[in-house]
Write a protein that holds these residues in place. Structure first.
Motif, mmCIF file in Angstrom:
data_model
loop_
_atom_site.group_PDB
_atom_site.id
_atom_site.type_symbol
_atom_site.label_atom_id
_atom_site.label_comp_id
_atom_site.label_asym_id
_atom_site.label_seq_id
_atom_site.Cartn_x
_atom_site.Cartn_y
_atom_site.Cartn_z
ATOM 1 N N VAL A 176 56.174 47.255 67.199
ATOM 2 C CA VAL A 176 57.293 47.563 68.092
ATOM 3 C C VAL A 176 57.066 48.887 68.809
ATOM 4 N N ALA A 177 56.545 49.872 68.074
ATOM 5 C CA ALA A 177 56.343 51.194 68.669
ATOM 6 C C ALA A 177 55.151 51.239 69.617
ATOM 7 N N ASP A 178 54.226 50.322 69.462
ATOM 8 C CA ASP A 178 53.032 50.307 70.309
ATOM 9 C C ASP A 178 53.375 49.612 71.623
ATOM 10 N N ILE A 179 53.970 50.369 72.543
ATOM 11 C CA ILE A 179 54.531 49.770 73.757
ATOM 12 C C ILE A 179 53.588 49.866 74.949
ATOM 13 N N TRP A 180 52.339 50.215 74.737
ATOM 14 C CA TRP A 180 51.449 50.343 75.886
ATOM 15 C C TRP A 180 51.296 49.043 76.665
ATOM 16 N N PRO A 181 51.391 47.834 76.052
ATOM 17 C CA PRO A 181 51.303 46.631 76.895
ATOM 18 C C PRO A 181 52.455 46.491 77.885
ATOM 19 N N LEU A 182 53.559 47.211 77.663
ATOM 20 C CA LEU A 182 54.701 47.120 78.576
ATOM 21 C C LEU A 182 54.596 48.083 79.752
ATOM 22 N N LEU A 183 53.608 48.956 79.737
ATOM 23 C CA LEU A 183 53.506 49.960 80.795
ATOM 24 C C LEU A 183 53.289 49.361 82.184
ATOM 25 N N PRO A 184 52.416 48.352 82.365
ATOM 26 C CA PRO A 184 52.262 47.800 83.722
ATOM 27 C C PRO A 184 53.566 47.267 84.301
ATOM 28 N N ALA A 185 54.334 46.526 83.508
ATOM 29 C CA ALA A 185 55.605 45.999 84.013
ATOM 30 C C ALA A 185 56.596 47.121 84.282
ATOM 31 N N THR A 186 56.625 48.125 83.411
ATOM 32 C CA THR A 186 57.561 49.237 83.597
ATOM 33 C C THR A 186 57.226 50.040 84.848
ATOM 34 N N ILE A 187 55.955 50.404 84.985
ATOM 35 C CA ILE A 187 55.540 51.191 86.151
ATOM 36 C C ILE A 187 55.701 50.379 87.431
ATOM 37 N N GLY A 188 55.319 49.105 87.385
ATOM 38 C CA GLY A 188 55.431 48.270 88.576
ATOM 39 C C GLY A 188 56.865 48.092 89.028
ATOM 40 N N ALA A 189 57.771 47.819 88.089
ATOM 41 C CA ALA A 189 59.177 47.640 88.454
ATOM 42 C C ALA A 189 59.772 48.936 88.990
ATOM 43 N N GLY A 190 59.494 50.047 88.307
ATOM 44 C CA GLY A 190 60.047 51.321 88.757
ATOM 45 C C GLY A 190 59.525 51.739 90.118
ATOM 46 N N ALA A 191 58.217 51.612 90.329
ATOM 47 C CA ALA A 191 57.634 52.018 91.609
ATOM 48 C C ALA A 191 58.118 51.125 92.751
ATOM 49 N N THR A 192 58.223 49.826 92.503
ATOM 50 C CA THR A 192 58.663 48.908 93.553
ATOM 51 C C THR A 192 60.116 49.153 93.936
ATOM 52 N N ILE A 193 60.981 49.319 92.933
ATOM 53 C CA ILE A 193 62.394 49.573 93.227
ATOM 54 C C ILE A 193 62.558 50.901 93.962
ATOM 55 N N LEU A 194 61.812 51.924 93.542
ATOM 56 C CA LEU A 194 61.888 53.213 94.227
ATOM 57 C C LEU A 194 61.416 53.098 95.668
ATOM 58 N N LEU A 195 60.344 52.361 95.893
ATOM 59 C CA LEU A 195 59.836 52.170 97.252
ATOM 60 C C LEU A 195 60.853 51.441 98.122
ATOM 61 N N LEU A 196 61.473 50.408 97.578
ATOM 62 C CA LEU A 196 62.469 49.660 98.347
ATOM 63 C C LEU A 196 63.703 50.508 98.647
ATOM 64 N N LEU A 197 64.130 51.306 97.681
ATOM 65 C CA LEU A 197 65.292 52.164 97.907
ATOM 66 C C LEU A 197 64.997 53.234 98.953
ATOM 67 N N MET A 198 63.796 53.785 98.940
ATOM 68 C CA MET A 198 63.426 54.778 99.948
ATOM 69 C C MET A 198 63.387 54.152 101.337
ATOM 70 N N ALA A 199 62.862 52.936 101.440
ATOM 71 C CA ALA A 199 62.837 52.250 102.733
ATOM 72 C C ALA A 199 64.250 51.950 103.217
#
Length: 235
Positions: free
Chosen positions: A59-82
């Motif tokens: 449960v604590a080894d969350i590195w496999p979730l990093l791509p989805a977390t970074i991708g969702a955060g970066a995409t939402i931030l990009l859309l909000l800035m636009a």
């Protein structure tokens, strides 16, 4: 006399019954049978060190979730800035008719698809590790698995919205929203219904990239469904 000698070094019966050996610093200690020698060292009880369990590590080894977390955060931030930039232009210029329609960008769509495959694989691996390290305890798996699935659904919603802006006509439907926030809510709805295979048909993928994304999310549902059957069927 024999009984008296046997009671030497023990506390009087009216204090402890049955008689126990007194502590070394007790005034009742008399060196004799049953007395405690204060010079003796007693071995400390060995307590087995209990480290984190296999489930806790998974449960604590969350590195496999990093791509989805970074991708969702970066995409939402990009859309909000636009969206913020477009709102400022509309406020400053009354004749502003919006940005021109974006051109079809196959490279951008390919990047979104490839990154979505990586994010889906990471979440799938995390779910697999959690389910295979809990020994069939449902309560210990619900929160991490549900959180991982929710994260990927939000990522797919952001990816759909990004594809909708990069490729005109990538999705068909009505009332997508008037701004980025309402569009995100619309695509969250579309992502959840797609994952649950309960799409109402009000929105449909048209472009190749959007169809690949939808197919990838449905395959993820099949994977989760299969893992759930194996998890609950295993005694």
């Amino acid at each position: 006399m024999v009984q008296r000698d046997e009671l030497k070094g023990q506390c009087p019966p009216h204090i402890w019954y049955p008689p126990h050996t007194c502590p070394a610093n007790s005034p009742f200690v008399e060196w004799g049978k049953g007395a405690i020698n204060s010079s003796e060292t007693f071995p400390k009880p060995e307590h087995e060190s209990v480290g984190p369990s296999e489930r806790d590590i998974a449960v604590a080894d969350i590195w496999p979730l990093l791509p989805a977390t970074i991708g969702a955060g970066a995409t939402i931030l990009l859309l909000l800035m636009a969206n913020h930039k477009q709102w400022n232009n509309e406020r400053d210029d009354e004749d502003f008719e919006g940005f021109p329609e974006p051109q079809d960008t196959p490279v951008g769509s390919a990047v979104v698809v490839i990154y979505s495959i990586i994010a889906t694989a990471g979440v799938s691996y995390y779910v697999f590790r959690v389910l295979t390290s809990t020994d069939g305890h449902m309560l210990t798996t619900f929160i991490p698995v549900a959180s991982a699935i929710s994260l990927l659904l939000i990522y797919f919603a952001a990816a759909y919205d990004l594809e909708y802006h990069m490729v005109p006509g990538s999705f068909s439907g009505k009332r997508f929203g008037n701004d980025i926030v309402s569009e995100l809510f619309t695509f969250v709805y579309f992502s959840v219904t797609t994952f649950a295979t309960a799409s109402m048909g009000d929105f449909s993928p048209i472009s190749d990239a959007s169809r690949i994304l939808v197919t990838l999310e449905v395959l993820f549902f099949i994977y989760i469904f299969t893992m759930g059957i194996v998890f609950f069927a295993d005694p």
